[in-house]
Design a protein around this motif. Structure first.
Motif, PDB file in Angstrom:
ATOM      1  N   HIS A 106      53.320  41.504  67.308  1.00 18.97           N
ATOM      2  CA  HIS A 106      52.786  40.140  67.335  1.00 18.97           C
ATOM      3  C   HIS A 106      53.833  39.126  66.888  1.00 18.97           C
ATOM      4  O   HIS A 106      53.918  38.013  67.426  1.00 18.97           O
ATOM      5  N   GLY A 114      48.807  37.227  73.464  1.00 24.11           N
ATOM      6  CA  GLY A 114      48.114  38.131  72.561  1.00 24.11           C
ATOM      7  C   GLY A 114      48.519  39.560  72.860  1.00 24.11           C
ATOM      8  O   GLY A 114      49.310  39.822  73.771  1.00 24.11           O
ATOM      9  N   LEU A 175      46.653  34.698  76.513  1.00 25.43           N
ATOM     10  CA  LEU A 175      45.342  34.464  75.929  1.00 25.43           C
ATOM     11  C   LEU A 175      44.513  33.591  76.871  1.00 25.43           C
ATOM     12  O   LEU A 175      45.069  32.703  77.542  1.00 25.43           O
TER      13      LEU A 175
END
Length: 176
Positions: A106, A114, A175
């Motif tokens: 991340h 994401g 995302l």
């Protein structure tokens, strides 16, 4: 070389500093996630600007260090983490490792991206008990591309003894 006692004191002080900064556990919004790069999102959690990790609250571990591609979580296993055999449950190992592995990936993501874990491989090397003291899961990126991220992590104690090692493959996606 730094002594075991000095390392233990340093680890405990670092954990106390982080815990004092963390916000109450909760869940960040999708908008909060989308408007930050991965490392910015993680730093805002560590600085108490976003809610801290619910699973960290449940299993009593926190992030103590982080930079792009390398994230460290620390916890102290106790009796509440035991299985019926009298040692720390494998789920504690896996969750601590998965947190370091996924957060390392991340930390490399741009805004609007994401990830999710596709595969997790864990090797439990030796038992953890309440006598082990604090341990750290040190996650490091191996490779992050547009669709796949790969990282590795180990759980170590203050003496550098390895208790577990893991690797992960993460799917990276835009995302919604």
């Amino acid at each position: 070389m730094i002594s075991r006692e000095e390392t233990l004191a340093l680890w405990k002080a670092q954990e106390a500093t982080v815990r004092a900064r963390l916000a109450a556990p909760g869940i960040a919004t999708l908008a909060q996630l989308k408007e930050r790069s991965g490392i910015e999102f993680l730093q805002d959690i560590w600085e108490g600007k976003l809610p801290s990790l619910l699973i960290g609250d449940t299993l009593d571990f926190v992030p103590v260090e982080g930079e792009p591609g390398r994230i460290v979580f620390q916890g102290t296993p106790g009796r509440k983490h035991y299985n019926t055999l009298g040692s720390v449950h494998g789920g504690y190992f896996c969750t601590l490792l998965d947190s370091a592995l996924g957060s390392a990936v991340h930390s490399m993501l741009p805004k609007g991206s994401g990830y999710t874990t596709l595969e997790l491989k864990v090797n439990l090397i030796r038992a953890l008990t309440e006598k082990t003291g604090p341990v750290r899961a040190i996650g490091k990126v191996i490779q992050v591309g547009k669709q796949v991220g790969i990282s590795e992590a180990s759980i170590v104690d203050v003496d550098g003894k390895i208790y577990a090692h893991a690797t992960t493959t993460c799917l990276i996606f835009p995302l919604p």
